[in-house]
Design an enzyme around this catalytic site. Structure first.
Site, PDB file in Angstrom:
ATOM      1  N   ASP A 270       0.827  -1.069   0.044  1.00 46.74           N
ATOM      2  CA  ASP A 270       0.050   0.039  -0.200  1.00 46.74           C
ATOM      3  C   ASP A 270       0.835   1.308  -0.124  1.00 46.74           C
ATOM      4  OD1 ASP A 270      -2.285   1.682   0.004  1.00 46.74           O
ATOM      5  OD2 ASP A 270      -3.115   0.818   1.708  1.00 46.74           O
TER       6      ASP A 270
HETATM    7  C1  NOJ Z   1      -3.916   3.868   0.147  1.00 53.04           C
HETATM    8  C2  NOJ Z   1      -5.236   3.152   0.303  1.00 53.04           C
HETATM    9  O1  NOJ Z   1      -5.039   2.402   1.396  1.00 53.04           O
HETATM   10  C3  NOJ Z   1      -5.276   2.036  -0.800  1.00 53.04           C
HETATM   11  O2  NOJ Z   1      -6.574   1.339  -0.670  1.00 53.04           O
HETATM   12  C4  NOJ Z   1      -5.192   2.654  -2.241  1.00 53.04           C
HETATM   13  O3  NOJ Z   1      -5.447   1.768  -3.199  1.00 53.04           O
HETATM   14  C5  NOJ Z   1      -3.963   3.166  -2.280  1.00 53.04           C
HETATM   15  N1  NOJ Z   1      -3.940   4.315  -1.303  1.00 53.04           N
HETATM   16  C6  NOJ Z   1      -3.850   3.922  -3.626  1.00 53.04           C
HETATM   17  O4  NOJ Z   1      -4.317   4.992  -3.978  1.00 53.04           O
END
Ligand code: NOJ
Length: 729
Positions: A270
């Protein structure tokens, strides 16, 4: 030319170590402009202190947050002109509930219990996203949730593992079709592995600590179902799991995902999650974080730059073997190959497709249908549906004429493309009907308030369009209170006390991203409709329900509490030792609250209709089930009201006794049926051994003994169908 996977191996052999490591980096789209500005030398990104050197810019493996074909085309072109081996870039984005045409938030869509429509919503999203050049969507989010304080419950399918699994699978089917590289399809990325939804106290990014028993029996099903459906990518979660950040958790990624479940696709961290392991206090510095993530098998690092900054040295020093990097690069390049990017790096940039498909009539229609089907009628004293020829309606509240009803994770959706509630009602009310709208309800003086009261009294119906501002749910938007905003609550109470009970014509329509505390409204307002954030066609869909063009059929997939104090709240909890085993009169020492029920105000599976359904004669056909056989439970549903409607008939099972304490009940199957007024249908559920099994100490087991079988219209409204005795032979 890359014509097969063998060619990929050759390509890897010809890459420098730096080129390989750059493939493992995902660049945030915010810096895309620098592609055009490369004369100006090394660039510093707008977010944080990161450096984006030209070397990195023209060797990165993927980019996120580019959302238009023309921009993506420009970037791909410049990139390929500079990239030594002409390896195409891959584009990723969070298409969570629609790209341009926004569907209801996932928690809402789940309440439809309609897998065909959910799959269709993903097909539409894939078509709209892929013509804009996006290759991978960071969806489905399969995190099971039990705590309404967590802002990301709006992205989740809810509290039940079976529904969670079916929805994840439907979304993957919808996005990927039979070939994620085909025109109008996307590769899907299931997230956040694992158990992100169990963040303690509902506070985003917080600790998760749970037994293997709970993890396997509740939390993992959603991710696993996506894998079984062939999902191409898995994202790590921000949380720690049992003391180890998920992003370096070998139990999760090496032992379970790769070895046991044989996942061959790509794993992505993430956003910044690799760096964050230093803040967790798990890695001493970025270099250690990089090593730990690579060793856990994380192929792509999103945004933070620990791989880029440290892997070369770690390999040169022999701390990490280069073949670890080669494996990761192979998985990344394989995905590019499967998406057809080597054959044609420009194949998905389709500006004409954007014109044709974004917000097209067909997509809007589908969004409207799913939005209406996700709404849950919580209360109705008969005021709904409104008469078709109603002569005057007043709409009051911040959502009365607002396009801000898309919900979080709809970055490309625009309020100005959205049908507001006022517009939706206007579209359907007779041209003679009066429609009065008051969007402002906060800080009213006496005169202004008096004007609203008079309008309300003169109108045949008043719609209170209230709820949470959109940015009160979604990522990083946890709440410690789960009430309506104070000013709205104050206004509603003031209005209710200005009206006689008999003259109350109030219908409350809620726009929100989580279960809220609704007890007072449930007692004081004649009708409550949970509309969630319904998306681009939201206003039309709410009007469809209010005016009875669509009979509501949504059923909650997350319990609505009496109070936030009940969190975490979920129907499928374990049995306790109290009350079972206690004598009457000793109730005080039960597992309970002294000031409110244990149960939800509105439970899992609950939702009203404009008609009524009678459950008749539900019973097991036989009371024994021997290994390898199946049992049946049958009965009839009668539509005993006076209009057509849909009902979701739910099958629950309780395992009375096991080697581990078992849940009070668990959803095992359901059928969504439609019946005309007066029509009846025979319903039959098959009970399989698998439905009786559970995970215990490393494997799924079925134990001999008694199981209670229930069929009903919610987790609280069940008909006992008998006891099934399971034996091995
Ligand atoms: C953080 C989020 O937790 C995740 O769900 C998302 O896909 C990513 N950012 C990318 O935007």
């Amino acid at each position: 030319m890359i014509n097969n996977k063998k060619d990929i191996q050759k390509l890897i052999d010809s890459m420098t170590l730096e080129e390989k490591i750059a493939q493992m980096y995902q660049l945030p789209g915010q810096v895309y402009d620098f592609y055009s500005d490369r004369e100006s030398g090394p660039v510093t990104g707008p977010e944080g202190l990161r450096e984006y050197t030209q070397d990195l810019l023209f060797n990165v493996g993927s980019v996120l947050n580019i959302t238009e074909a023309s921009t993506a085309r420009k970037i791909q072109k410049e990139y390929l002109e500079q990239n030594r081996l002409e390896i195409p870039l891959m584009f990723m984005f969070d298409i969570i509930h629609g790209h341009k045409t926004i569907f209801p938030i996932p928690l809402g869509a789940a309440c439809s219990w309609n897998m065909n429509m959910i799959e269709e919503s993903a097909r539409v999203a894939a078509r709209e996203g892929s013509v804009s050049g996006i290759n991978v969507t960071f969806s489905p989010m399969a995190d099971l949730v039990r705590d309404a304080r967590w802002g990301r419950v709006m992205e989740s399918p809810g509290e039940d593992p079976l529904l969670n699994a079916r929805i994840s699978a439907a979304l993957v089917r919808g996005y990927q079709g039979s070939d994620p590289g085909a025109k109008h399809n996307l590769a899907a990325c299931v997230k956040h592995f694992a158990a992100y939804g169990a963040a303690e106290a509902g506070r985003d990014y917080n600790t998760v600590d749970m037994s293997e028993y709970r993890l396997f029996n509740y939390y993992l099903q959603g991710y696993k179902a996506a894998l079984d459906e062939g999902v191409k990518m898995v994202m790590t979660s921000f949380n720690t799991l049992n003391g180890v950040p998920a992003t370096a958790n070998k139990d999760l990624f090496c032992d379970l995902l790769r070895d046991k479940w044989d996942f061959q696709g790509t794993v992505i961290s993430d956003w910044d999650a690799v760096s964050e392991m230093v803040y967790h206090g798990y890695s001493s510095d970025g270099s250690e974080a990089a090593r730990q993530a690579v060793e856990a098998g994380v192929d792509i690092e999103m945004v933070s730059q620990e791989y880029v900054n440290n892997l070369t040295e770690l390999i040169e020093e022999g701390v990490i073997k280069e073949n670890k990097v080669d494996q990761a690069v192979e998985r990344i390049l394989n995905l590019k190959y499967e998406l057809g990017l080597f054959a044609d790096p420009f194949k998905f940039f389709d500006e004409q497709g954007e014109e044709k498909y974004h917000l097209c009539e067909e997509h809007r229609k589908k969004a409207r249908r799913l939005a209406a089907e996700s709404m849950v009628l919580l209360e109705n004293n008969g005021i709904l549906p409104l008469e078709n020829n109603i002569s005057s309606v007043t709409v009051v509240g911040p959502f009365a004429d607002s396009g801000e009803i898309l919900g979080e994770w709809s970055a490309v959706g625009r309020a100005e493309d959205t049908v507001t509630l006022k517009e939706g009602l206007k579209n359907q009310l007779s041209s003679k009907a009066e429609l009065h709208v008051f969007s402002k309800i906060a800080d009213l003086n006496k005169t202004q308030f008096g004007e609203i009261v008079s309008r309300v009294k003169e109108s045949e119906a008043t719609v209170l369009a209230v709820g949470e501002p959109q940015n009160w749910s979604g990522e990083a938007n946890s709440r410690g209170r789960i009430t309506l905003p104070e000013k709205q609550d104050r206004f509603i109470r003031r209005l209710v006390s200005a009206l006689d009970e008999q003259e109350s014509n109030l219908v409350m329509v809620l726009f929100n991203g989580r279960p809220l505390e609704l007890e007072w409204y449930s007692e004081n307002i004649p009708a409550l409709l949970e509309a969630w954030y319904p998306g681009t066609e939201g206003g039309n869909a709410v009007a469809d329900i209010l005016l009875g063009r669509v009979n509501p059929s949504g059923k909650l997939t997350m319990s609505f509490p009496y109070s936030v104090g009940q969190m975490p709240l979920y129907y499928n909890r374990y049995s306790t030792g109290r009350p079972r085993g206690y004598e009457p009169g000793e109730e005080h020492y039960y597992s309970r609250y002294i000031d409110m029920p244990n149960e939800a105000l509105y439970p899992f599976g609950y939702g009203l209709s404009y008609t009524t359904f009678d459950y008749q004669n539900f019973a097991l056909e036989k009371n024994e089930l021997t290994a390898g056989e199946e049992a049946r439970v049958t009965g009839e549903i009668l539509n005993s009201g006076d209009c057509k409607g849909q009902e979701t008939v739910q099958l629950y099972i309780q395992d009375f006794e096991g080697s581990r304490v078992r849940p009070l009940k668990e959803l095992k199957d359901y059928q969504k049926i439609e019946l005309a007024a007066g029509e009846r249908a025979e319903i039959s559920f098959c009970i399989t051994e698998e439905m009786l099994s559970y995970y215990c100490e490393g494997k799924y087991i079925v134990e001999e003994g008694e199981f209670a079988v229930f069929v009903g219209s919610s987790a609280h409204d069940l008909n006992e169908c008998g006891t099934l005795y399971y034996k091995k032979s």
